[in-house]
Design an enzyme around this catalytic site. Structure first.
Site, PDB file in Angstrom:
ATOM      1  N   GLU A 173      38.731  14.905  -4.487  1.00  0.00           N
ATOM      2  CA  GLU A 173      38.847  16.376  -4.421  1.00  0.00           C
ATOM      3  C   GLU A 173      38.210  16.888  -3.135  1.00  0.00           C
ATOM      4  O   GLU A 173      37.334  17.767  -3.151  1.00  0.00           O
ATOM      5  CB  GLU A 173      38.222  17.038  -5.657  1.00  0.00           C
ATOM      6  CG  GLU A 173      38.968  16.674  -6.931  1.00  0.00           C
ATOM      7  CD  GLU A 173      38.681  17.577  -8.129  1.00  0.00           C
ATOM      8  OE1 GLU A 173      37.748  18.393  -8.073  1.00  0.00           O
ATOM      9  OE2 GLU A 173      39.430  17.460  -9.130  1.00  0.00           O
ATOM     10  N   GLU A 310      43.010  12.160 -12.647  1.00  0.00           N
ATOM     11  CA  GLU A 310      42.274  13.036 -13.573  1.00  0.00           C
ATOM     12  C   GLU A 310      43.291  13.921 -14.282  1.00  0.00           C
ATOM     13  O   GLU A 310      43.990  14.706 -13.636  1.00  0.00           O
ATOM     14  CB  GLU A 310      41.247  13.905 -12.832  1.00  0.00           C
ATOM     15  CG  GLU A 310      40.085  13.087 -12.300  1.00  0.00           C
ATOM     16  CD  GLU A 310      38.959  13.914 -11.697  1.00  0.00           C
ATOM     17  OE1 GLU A 310      38.766  15.078 -12.132  1.00  0.00           O
ATOM     18  OE2 GLU A 310      38.283  13.402 -10.790  1.00  0.00           O
TER      19      GLU A 310
HETATM   20  O1  AHR Z   1      36.297  15.415 -14.617  1.00  0.00           O
HETATM   21  C1  AHR Z   1      35.386  16.401 -14.275  1.00  0.00           C
HETATM   22  C2  AHR Z   1      35.522  16.848 -12.822  1.00  0.00           C
HETATM   23  O2  AHR Z   1      36.748  17.472 -12.644  1.00  0.00           O
HETATM   24  C3  AHR Z   1      35.517  15.766 -11.776  1.00  0.00           C
HETATM   25  O3  AHR Z   1      34.245  15.376 -11.409  1.00  0.00           O
HETATM   26  C4  AHR Z   1      36.200  16.424 -10.618  1.00  0.00           C
HETATM   27  O4  AHR Z   1      36.860  15.496  -9.780  1.00  0.00           O
HETATM   28  C5  AHR Z   1      37.137  17.422 -11.279  1.00  0.00           C
HETATM   29  O5  AHR Z   1      37.029  18.661 -10.726  1.00  0.00           O
END
Ligand code: AHR
Length: 520
Positions: A173, A310
């Site tokens: 990210e 994710e």
């Molecule tokens: O999964 C929780 C968070 O969500 C992670 O650390 C991040 O990559 C995303 O914003």
């Protein structure tokens, strides 16, 4: 009546087992308590890993595990997590609750966990606050077999042999917690950092594929500009795939029923929010389609994977728990989110090469929740159990007639950068695969809160020899608790009949169903 048509002889793409991957971050009680309790814990463990949790995860055949973050990855300094535990540096976990991270779970412990699980390692490097040298030396420490400063240090710390790092993330990210970078700036940094992520084990001589596959930090939700701009910079003056610079581009997408700010309860929701949540889950189909279309312009042969590392639901934390720990319950609604999303990934497996649900234990849409020595399996766990048959099977051509669920004004939403989104939700989704033994597996979801649908299934070119079926289903709020851990489980699904064309069954509301079909 819905018509489902399947052609088992038309193989579309391989469903990489990594689509059924998981994500574990140093966040809340995911690593500590959830998986790692230490060698001296009264909770039964092997080398500090809870045996109950490891056994449960092995049952769903988790193929790959991403670690150490997440946002945590871009402030993690790996050397703090090696050597004698008592002298490991303590740090503040600034992203997640401001708690003290004692680094007792580090590189050696992660690979021990992967060994026990029998899964591939996906290590996420620190580009946001780390140096090129630090990243390069971590890779040397983990994977170099010869004589070098880092391999010597690894051996001194008790591990003679190098480990396999199948996937390596170059930042996370980086449009946000990983450094708030612009896409072209990040892409140039990616080019530089990845240069020193060396393939010490050498590429596979037959395929030319590197032993360590590099993943570039991709877009948030519908930020198509990020995808476009990053790829433009990566492909400038070279084909990054050809030079072993790029194997995957990540995508992150979370379902917040009531939006990022409010989110909404994990367990207390009405029918309107049920549909809104599932429509947001179904939005994954549009995201994957549109990001893939951009990737197609640069990589028409689909050599670079879209890595959805994710995904899952993100609700308001359970009452009374630390807001920085992201601990939430899990209901039949989450089972539907999982079933719908995994069907989407299967159907896009020509481009989606890996996906990692967030997160494995005690954080967001977990498959396992723990409380002290107790452990429960969530409805999401049972969907992963149901779908594991698709791992490394061949996706085959299938389609289903659907009806659109009326979302009213909830069909309109806003994405990244204020882009307008129109959500929609079909009542049914499906995917079908044929495994190495020739067995056809069909997974179907029914998002309707109250309507059952008869499904007439035509199987092209084959008669059915036998069929069995199982389901995860129930009333939309049903969940497992520490008091009642087996309310939602995988149950036999009766009522499938063999017909001249194929099969006939009625899928109940709020249901995920898998049919296993032996063909003639
Ligand atoms: O999964 C929780 C968070 O969500 C992670 O650390 C991040 O990559 C995303 O914003």
């Amino acid at each position: 009546m819905a018509r489902l048509v399947i052609n088992p002889d038309r193989k579309v793409s391989r469903i990489n087992k990594e689509i059924y991957g998981h994500f574990s971050e140093h966040l809340g009680r995911c690593i500590y308590e959830g998986i790692y309790v230490g060698e001296n814990s009264p909770i039964p463990n092997e080398n500090g890993m809870r045996t109950d949790v490891v056994e449960a995860l092995k049952k769903i055949q988790i193929p790959v595990l991403r670690w150490p973050g997440g946002c945590f990855a871009d402030e993690y300094h790996w050397m703090d997590g090696i050597g004698p535990k008592e002298s490991r540096k303590k740090m503040i976990n600034t992203h997640w609750g401001g708690v003290i991270e004692d680094n007792s779970f580090g590189t050696h412990e992660f690979f021990e966990l992967c060994r026990q699980l029998g899964c591939e390692a996906y290590v996420n490097g620190n580009l946001g606050s780390g140096t090129v040298q630090e990243m390069s030396e971590w890779v040397e420490y983990m994977t170099f077999d010869g004589l070098s400063p880092m391999s010597t240090m690894r051996k001194e710390n008790g591990h003679e042999e190098p480990w396999n790092v199948r996937y390596f993330g170059v930042g996370n990210e980086n449009w946000g917690c990983g450094g708030n970078m612009n896409p072209d700036y990040y892409a140039n940094e990616y080019r530089r950092y990845q240069t020193y992520v060396r393939d010490y084990k050498h590429p596979d001589p037959s395929s030319g594929e590197s032993s360590i596959l590099k993943i570039c930090s991709g877009p948030n939700v519908d930020d198509y500009e990020w995808t476009e701009d990053v790829l433009k910079t990566l492909y400038r003056h070279c084909d990054p795939r050809f030079h072993g610079h790029l194997d995957g581009l990540s995508l992150h997408y979370y379902v917040h029923p009531e939006g990022w700010q409010i989110k909404g309860s994990a367990t207390d929701f009405d029918e309107r929010v049920w549909y809104k949540t599932l429509a947001k889950a179904y939005f994954m189909d549009e995201l994957v389609t549109k990001h893939s279309a951009i990737m197609d312009q640069y990589d028409p042969e689909k050599k670079v994977g879209l890595i959805v590392d994710e995904w899952g639901t993100w609700y308001t934390v359970e009452p009374g728990t630390n807001p920085g720990f992201l601990y939430q319950q899990n209901t039949i609604r989450d089972a539907l989110v999982a079933g719908i999303t995994l069907n989407i990934f299967n159907k896009h497996s020509d481009r989606v090469k890996m996906a990692n649900i967030a997160q494995m234990i005690n954080v967001l849409q977990s498959v396992i929740l723990t409380e002290g020595a107790d452990m429960i399996l969530t409805p999401t766990y049972h969907v992963f159990d149901l779908y594991k048959v698709h791992q490394d099977a061949d996706l085959v051509d299938s389609s289903i007639e659907t009806e659109e669920i009326d979302l009213g004004d909830d069909r309109f939403g806003t994405g990244e950068g204020g882009r307008k989104i129109t959500y929609h939700l079909p009542n049914l989704t499906e995917s079908a695969s044929v495994d190495a033994d020739g067995v056809l597996h069909i997974t179907v979801t029914n998002a309707s809160a109250d309507a059952a649908y008869p499904v007439e299934t035509s199987i092209v070119g084959h008669a059915v020899k036998s069929v069995t079926a199982e389901t995860v289903s129930g009333e939309m709020h049903e969940k497992n608790t520490f008091e009642e851990p087996e309310v939602v489980t995988v149950k036999p699904f009766d009522g499938v009949t063999v017909t001249e064309q194929g099969l006939s069954f009625t899928i109940p509301p709020c249901a995920v169903v898998r049919l296993d079909v032996e063909l003639q």
